[in-house]
Scaffold this active site. Structure first.
Site, PDB file in Angstrom:
ATOM      1  N   HIS A 125       1.813   1.752 -18.257  1.00  0.00           N
ATOM      2  CA  HIS A 125       1.677   3.192 -18.788  1.00  0.00           C
ATOM      3  C   HIS A 125       2.052   3.069 -20.372  1.00  0.00           C
ATOM      4  CE1 HIS A 125       5.995   3.695 -17.535  1.00  0.00           C
ATOM      5  NE2 HIS A 125       5.888   4.451 -18.781  1.00  0.00           N
ATOM      6  N   ASP A 155       2.067  -0.979 -12.304  1.00  0.00           N
ATOM      7  CA  ASP A 155       2.388  -0.354 -13.462  1.00  0.00           C
ATOM      8  C   ASP A 155       3.027  -1.507 -14.359  1.00  0.00           C
ATOM      9  OD1 ASP A 155       3.011   1.241 -15.716  1.00  0.00           O
ATOM     10  OD2 ASP A 155       5.073   1.821 -14.806  1.00  0.00           O
ATOM     11  N   GLY A 227      10.762   5.734 -23.585  1.00  0.00           N
ATOM     12  CA  GLY A 227      10.861   4.516 -24.362  1.00  0.00           C
ATOM     13  C   GLY A 227      11.598   3.305 -23.952  1.00  0.00           C
ATOM     14  N   SER A 229      10.904   2.598 -21.004  1.00  0.00           N
ATOM     15  CA  SER A 229       9.696   1.965 -20.093  1.00  0.00           C
ATOM     16  C   SER A 229       9.339   0.561 -20.596  1.00  0.00           C
ATOM     17  CB  SER A 229       8.548   2.743 -19.825  1.00  0.00           C
ATOM     18  OG  SER A 229       8.984   3.868 -19.388  1.00  0.00           O
ATOM     19  N   GLY A 284      -8.720  -2.961   4.200  1.00  0.00           N
ATOM     20  CA  GLY A 284      -9.952  -2.253   4.336  1.00  0.00           C
ATOM     21  C   GLY A 284      -9.949  -1.268   5.100  1.00  0.00           C
ATOM     22  N   LEU A 287      -5.694   4.503   5.453  1.00  0.00           N
ATOM     23  CA  LEU A 287      -4.549   4.886   6.228  1.00  0.00           C
ATOM     24  C   LEU A 287      -3.620   6.494   6.070  1.00  0.00           C
ATOM     25  CD1 LEU A 287      -3.155   1.192   6.786  1.00  0.00           C
ATOM     26  CD2 LEU A 287      -4.287   2.367   8.237  1.00  0.00           C
TER      27      LEU A 287
END
Length: 374
Positions: A125, A155, A227, A229, A284, A287
């Site tokens: 991000h 992320d 910042g 992050s 696949g 859920l």
């Protein structure tokens, strides 16, 4: 000669007593025990001063006149910050959707050097919408940065700069071990780019936090601000135990930051290096978690299959309404638990899935598909 040896052992016990009275030093401070050779003399346990110092650090001197031993501990936290800071970079760039001519319309974050030839891990991000990326190293040098790989699910992203002989950060080793209450340091670029390489200190507040993430997170009370992050969360051995990612913000909330654990970081980096992306496996299946799992209650309730989204799952005979109990014998009650388990697998591998289907508990073999999510 005998008296000299005895004195050496006696000097050691002085430091042992100091530690017993609360010296949180070296490996002890990092929450790890150490084994040191010792002798029993007249019913007392003695260790050599030199042996103990080699484990806990610091310096010690014996004054023969006063018959006193003076011990000086290392300044652990400052030393760790000094050790890790050269591996921490600040990242700044112009948001891609910012069309204003205002040159101050910038976004920034933090990164960690993971390869000496200019590879830097940060949060997805931080750089996903960033143009004209500039990376500033701890010594104040500026480099143009290029976004190479990005994985929104974890992320995490990799940025490359044209540099060599950079100091890399050491990720905590596998199996990943941290404990609640362990001291940690966050290093980053909070609020303003001028505040790069700011350090804050706290503890691991919690583990295996899912919050809104696809994988488990570490919780910390070390101050994490906008910042930070992409910056490291470091233990007292100077190892990166997590990449700071997010925090809860509200007038009634204090000191609730979260970091991506080092094992997930290494998992993603390994895939980036080998495949250029994360080859994330999937059952696949769509859920649905139980109510208890959604609200965070301890539960063993299974997840319910609400749709079959891959041909492999269809071939295995899984159908909507089945309830998923375990994968390869390991119980899974939430999507995060399933994602963590699947980190050990690749698409195309076969796993055993145990389901409750039409009132019967059955185990089927299912070939993992590749998730389209990145």
């Amino acid at each position: 000669m005998r008296k000299r040896n005895r004195r050496n052992w006696m000097l050691g016990i002085v430091i042992s007593a100091f530690l017993a009275l609360g010296g949180t030093l070296g490996a002890a401070a990092a929450g790890n025990s150490v084994a040191i050779d010792a002798k029993v003399i007249d019913g007392e346990v003695y260790v050599k001063a030199a042996s103990l110092l080699s484990q806990i650090g610091g310096t010690g001197t014996y004054n023969s006149s006063t018959k006193k031993y003076t011990y000086s501990p290392n300044s652990i936290i400052p030393d760790v910050i000094k050790k890790v800071s050269p591996s921490v970079v600040a990242i700044i760039g112009k948001p891609a959707d910012e069309h204003s001519s205002n040159r101050f319309s910038l976004a920034h974050g933090t990164g960690v050097i993971v390869k000496s030839d200019g590879w830097i891990v940060t949060n997805a991000h931080v750089v996903k919408d960033m143009d004209k990326i500039v990376v500033v190293t701890a010594d104040g040098k500026e480099y143009a940065g290029t976004r190479k790989q990005i994985d929104y699910t974890s992320d995490l992203a990799l940025v490359k700069i044209n540099a060599t002989k950079l100091k890399i950060a050491k990720l905590a080793s596998n199996p990943f071990k941290v404990q609640v209450g362990e001291s940690v340091i966050a290093i980053g670029t909070p609020v303003s780019f001028s505040l790069r390489n700011t350090a804050t200190v706290g503890v691991i507040s919690g583990m295996n936090r899912s919050v809104t993430s696809d994988y488990n997170l570490l919780q910390t009370d070390a101050a994490i601000n906008p910042g930070n992050s992409g910056g490291p969360l470091v233990n007292l051995k100077g190892e990166v135990v997590g990449i700071n990612s997010m925090k809860f913000v509200d007038v009634d909330i204090d000191s609730m930051g979260f970091a991506i654990p080092a094992d997930t970081v290494q998992y993603v980096l390994d895939h980036f290096y080998k495949y250029g992306k994360v080859k994330r496996p999937s059952l696949g299946l769509e859920l649905e978690e139980s109510w208890s799992a959604v609200v965070g209650l301890p539960t063993e309730e299974p997840m319910t299959v609400i749709a079959v989204s891959s041909a492999n799952a269809g071939k295995a005979g899984v159908k909507a309404g089945d309830q998923l109990y375990s994968v390869n014998g390991k119980q899974v009650a939430s999507a995060v638990e399933l994602n963590e388990l699947l980190k050990a697998h690749l698409p195309g591998q076969t796993v055993d899935v145990t389901l409750l289907s039409d009132g019967d508990l059955i185990t089927k073999k299912l070939v993992l598909s590749e998730s389209l999510a990145n």
